[in-house]
Every structure is written in structure tokens, then in C-alpha cells.
Design a protein around this motif. Structure first.
Motif, PDB file in Angstrom:
ATOM      1  N   THR A  28       0.825  -1.201   0.000  1.00 55.10           N
ATOM      2  CA  THR A  28       0.000   0.000   0.000  1.00 55.10           C
ATOM      3  C   THR A  28       0.858   1.250   0.000  1.00 55.10           C
ATOM      4  O   THR A  28       0.567   2.223  -0.704  1.00 55.10           O
ATOM      5  CB  THR A  28      -0.949  -0.004   1.209  1.00 55.10           C
ATOM      6  N   PHE A  29       1.934   1.239   0.778  1.00 56.29           N
ATOM      7  CA  PHE A  29       2.834   2.390   0.808  1.00 56.29           C
ATOM      8  C   PHE A  29       3.415   2.651  -0.570  1.00 56.29           C
ATOM      9  O   PHE A  29       3.471   3.802  -1.017  1.00 56.29           O
ATOM     10  CB  PHE A  29       3.963   2.162   1.816  1.00 56.29           C
ATOM     11  N   MET A  30       3.845   1.605  -1.241  1.00 62.14           N
ATOM     12  CA  MET A  30       4.435   1.798  -2.570  1.00 62.14           C
ATOM     13  C   MET A  30       3.427   2.387  -3.560  1.00 62.14           C
ATOM     14  O   MET A  30       3.762   3.283  -4.331  1.00 62.14           O
ATOM     15  CB  MET A  30       4.992   0.475  -3.107  1.00 62.14           C
ATOM     16  N   VAL A  31       2.190   1.902  -3.523  1.00 54.41           N
ATOM     17  CA  VAL A  31       1.174   2.420  -4.442  1.00 54.41           C
ATOM     18  C   VAL A  31       0.873   3.882  -4.132  1.00 54.41           C
ATOM     19  O   VAL A  31       0.851   4.733  -5.034  1.00 54.41           O
ATOM     20  CB  VAL A  31      -0.111   1.564  -4.374  1.00 54.41           C
ATOM     21  N   VAL A  78      -2.488  13.313  -8.123  1.00 57.49           N
ATOM     22  CA  VAL A  78      -3.315  14.044  -7.180  1.00 57.49           C
ATOM     23  C   VAL A  78      -3.753  15.377  -7.779  1.00 57.49           C
ATOM     24  O   VAL A  78      -4.830  15.872  -7.506  1.00 57.49           O
ATOM     25  CB  VAL A  78      -2.546  14.253  -5.849  1.00 57.49           C
ATOM     26  N   VAL A  79      -2.940  15.968  -8.651  1.00 58.01           N
ATOM     27  CA  VAL A  79      -3.292  17.238  -9.290  1.00 58.01           C
ATOM     28  C   VAL A  79      -4.535  17.058 -10.156  1.00 58.01           C
ATOM     29  O   VAL A  79      -5.384  17.949 -10.229  1.00 58.01           O
ATOM     30  CB  VAL A  79      -2.103  17.759 -10.129  1.00 58.01           C
ATOM     31  N   LEU A  80      -4.681  15.925 -10.782  1.00 62.70           N
ATOM     32  CA  LEU A  80      -5.832  15.667 -11.642  1.00 62.70           C
ATOM     33  C   LEU A  80      -7.058  15.210 -10.854  1.00 62.70           C
ATOM     34  O   LEU A  80      -8.140  15.130 -11.388  1.00 62.70           O
ATOM     35  CB  LEU A  80      -5.473  14.606 -12.689  1.00 62.70           C
ATOM     36  N   PHE A  81      -6.874  14.901  -9.591  1.00 63.57           N
ATOM     37  CA  PHE A  81      -7.941  14.394  -8.744  1.00 63.57           C
ATOM     38  C   PHE A  81      -8.674  15.584  -8.136  1.00 63.57           C
ATOM     39  O   PHE A  81      -8.105  16.340  -7.364  1.00 63.57           O
ATOM     40  CB  PHE A  81      -7.354  13.481  -7.657  1.00 63.57           C
ATOM     41  N   HIS A  82      -9.939  15.749  -8.459  1.00 68.75           N
ATOM     42  CA  HIS A  82     -10.680  16.911  -7.989  1.00 68.75           C
ATOM     43  C   HIS A  82     -11.604  16.574  -6.818  1.00 68.75           C
ATOM     44  O   HIS A  82     -12.504  17.344  -6.513  1.00 68.75           O
ATOM     45  CB  HIS A  82     -11.509  17.515  -9.130  1.00 68.75           C
ATOM     46  N   THR A  87     -12.041  11.467   0.075  1.00 66.25           N
ATOM     47  CA  THR A  87     -12.238  10.570  -1.065  1.00 66.25           C
ATOM     48  C   THR A  87     -10.929   9.893  -1.439  1.00 66.25           C
ATOM     49  O   THR A  87     -10.900   8.700  -1.733  1.00 66.25           O
ATOM     50  CB  THR A  87     -12.797  11.342  -2.273  1.00 66.25           C
ATOM     51  N   LEU A  88      -9.842  10.641  -1.407  1.00 69.97           N
ATOM     52  CA  LEU A  88      -8.530  10.064  -1.699  1.00 69.97           C
ATOM     53  C   LEU A  88      -8.157   9.014  -0.651  1.00 69.97           C
ATOM     54  O   LEU A  88      -7.657   7.937  -0.994  1.00 69.97           O
ATOM     55  CB  LEU A  88      -7.469  11.154  -1.767  1.00 69.97           C
ATOM     56  N   LEU A  89      -8.422   9.315   0.621  1.00 72.26           N
ATOM     57  CA  LEU A  89      -8.144   8.328   1.674  1.00 72.26           C
ATOM     58  C   LEU A  89      -9.006   7.084   1.498  1.00 72.26           C
ATOM     59  O   LEU A  89      -8.543   5.965   1.721  1.00 72.26           O
ATOM     60  CB  LEU A  89      -8.360   8.951   3.046  1.00 72.26           C
ATOM     61  N   LEU A 121     -10.092   5.926  -1.357  1.00 71.05           N
ATOM     62  CA  LEU A 121      -9.498   5.182  -2.469  1.00 71.05           C
ATOM     63  C   LEU A 121      -8.256   4.417  -2.019  1.00 71.05           C
ATOM     64  O   LEU A 121      -8.036   3.277  -2.441  1.00 71.05           O
ATOM     65  CB  LEU A 121      -9.158   6.125  -3.614  1.00 71.05           C
ATOM     66  N   CYS A 122      -7.445   5.012  -1.152  1.00 70.97           N
ATOM     67  CA  CYS A 122      -6.277   4.305  -0.616  1.00 70.97           C
ATOM     68  C   CYS A 122      -6.710   3.102   0.203  1.00 70.97           C
ATOM     69  O   CYS A 122      -6.097   2.036   0.125  1.00 70.97           O
ATOM     70  CB  CYS A 122      -5.428   5.257   0.220  1.00 70.97           C
ATOM     71  N   PHE A 123      -7.781   3.252   0.985  1.00 72.48           N
ATOM     72  CA  PHE A 123      -8.299   2.137   1.777  1.00 72.48           C
ATOM     73  C   PHE A 123      -8.802   1.025   0.863  1.00 72.48           C
ATOM     74  O   PHE A 123      -8.536  -0.160   1.117  1.00 72.48           O
ATOM     75  CB  PHE A 123      -9.418   2.633   2.699  1.00 72.48           C
ATOM     76  N   VAL A 124      -9.495   1.378  -0.199  1.00 70.35           N
ATOM     77  CA  VAL A 124      -9.980   0.371  -1.152  1.00 70.35           C
ATOM     78  C   VAL A 124      -8.801  -0.344  -1.799  1.00 70.35           C
ATOM     79  O   VAL A 124      -8.820  -1.570  -1.961  1.00 70.35           O
ATOM     80  CB  VAL A 124     -10.911   1.021  -2.196  1.00 70.35           C
ATOM     81  N   LEU A 125      -7.758   0.409  -2.172  1.00 71.72           N
ATOM     82  CA  LEU A 125      -6.560  -0.222  -2.740  1.00 71.72           C
ATOM     83  C   LEU A 125      -5.938  -1.200  -1.741  1.00 71.72           C
ATOM     84  O   LEU A 125      -5.490  -2.284  -2.126  1.00 71.72           O
ATOM     85  CB  LEU A 125      -5.529   0.833  -3.121  1.00 71.72           C
ATOM     86  N   PHE A 126      -5.907  -0.822  -0.473  1.00 69.14           N
ATOM     87  CA  PHE A 126      -5.370  -1.699   0.566  1.00 69.14           C
ATOM     88  C   PHE A 126      -6.160  -3.003   0.625  1.00 69.14           C
ATOM     89  O   PHE A 126      -5.582  -4.091   0.670  1.00 69.14           O
ATOM     90  CB  PHE A 126      -5.403  -0.976   1.918  1.00 69.14           C
TER      91      PHE A 126
END
Length: 173
Positions: free
Chosen positions: A124-127, A137-141, A146-148, A150-155
Motif C-alpha cells: 500500500t505504501f508503494m502504491v 493528485v493534481v488531476l484528482f478533484h 475521497t482520496l483516503l 481510495l487508498c483504503f480500497v486499494l489496501f
């Protein structure tokens, strides 16, 4: 309580932190008087597992905090509290080293889960690190939440995927 407040509390109470960190190391040292176990079973194996968990949970938390501070916050590592950040990591390494002399750590009940947790945290850290470095992140509006999420879903996806790839095999097959 935030992790930053927890680290500040640990820095403010070095005697308590030192005692908590020393407990698993002292217990592992005392357990050196027991006979070596080839196949750990019963109460002694459960005690070894508890000691390893007692050392690894704060150690993993401190390692994650240290990597986060170094990689994402770019904090000066020379300004960190040695006991609160590096103490749990040193206690974890010492406890695992002492336990490795007497038992096969991989055979202890529940310890394989710690290795899986470390693997998942690393993946998860690497991703997240690559996402942060590639400026996606610049393209993420969306919001930070929401970003957190998405990180949780990736985990979770990584955990399920790695569980299926490296899952235990049935010994009867």
C-alpha cells in the motif's frame, strides 16, 4: 486522539514508554530459560506469540510513522524523539531476535498474520507513494477523504489479491 497527539504523549512520558517497550524484551529474555521448542504448542507457544505481538504492534506503528514522516512529510529525522519513534522499532527487533533463538517464529500461532500485515503495508505504501510522486493528485478533484477512501480500497484489494496468491494450501491435496 490523533497519531501526532499519541507521539507527543509518548514524548512527554518517557518513563512509562520505556517500561512499556522494555516489557516484551524483558519477558523474551526471561523466556530464554525455557527449553527450545521445535514444534511450539500449548501455553508456552501462546506466551511467545503474545510477547511478539506486544513488541510488534508498537514497532510496526512506529515504523509506519517513521516512513510517513520521512517520505511524505519530509521531516528532519534528527528532530524526532528517539524513544517514541526508534524505541519501539528497536524493541521489536530485539524481541524477535530473542524469540528466534528459542522457537521457530513462523510456527507460532498468529505470527504469520504480522508478516502479512507488513507485506500489505509495504504494498500500500508503494502504491500511495507512486501516486503521490506521479502527481496524479493534481488531476484528482475530489476531497482528501475521497482520496483516503481510495487508498483504503486499494489496501483491501491488495490484501485480497495477495491472500489468494500466497494463501495456505491444504496439506491433504
Amino acid at each position: 486522539m490523533t497519531p501526532n497527539e499519541l507521539m507527543a504523549l509518548a514524548s512527554a512520558n518517557p518513563a512509562i514508554v520505556g517500561a512499556v517497550l522494555a516489557a516484551p524484551v524483558v519477558t523474551a529474555t526471561a523466556l530464554q530459560l525455557t527449553p527450545a521448542l521445535d514444534q511450539p504448542r500449548g501455553g508456552l507457544a501462546a506466551l511467545w506469540s503474545a510477547v511478539i505481538y506486544a513488541a510488534c504492534i508498537p514497532g510496526i506503528f512506529a515504523a509506519v510513522a517513521l516512513v510517513y514522516m520521512a517520505a511524505f512529510m519530509r521531516s528532519n529525522l534528527m528532530n524526532l524523539d528517539v524513544l517514541a519513534v526508534f524505541g519501539p522499532i528497536a524493541a521489536m527487533i530485539a524481541t524477535i531476535g530473542l524469540a528466534g533463538r528459542k522457537v521457530c517464529i513462523g510456527d507460532l500461532p498468529g505470527v504469520d498474520r504480522l508478516g502479512g500485515l507488513l507485506m500489505m503495508l509495504g504494498a500500500t505504501f508503494m502504491v500511495v507513494f507512486l501516486l503521490e510522486r506521479t502527481r496524479i493528485v493534481v488531476l484528482f478533484h475530489g476531497s482528501v477523504w475521497t482520496l483516503l477512501f481510495l487508498c483504503f480500497v486499494l489496501f483491501i484489494v491488495f490484501k485480497i489479491g495477495l491472500g489468494r496468491v500466497f494463501g495456505r494450501r491444504d496439506p491433504a491435496i
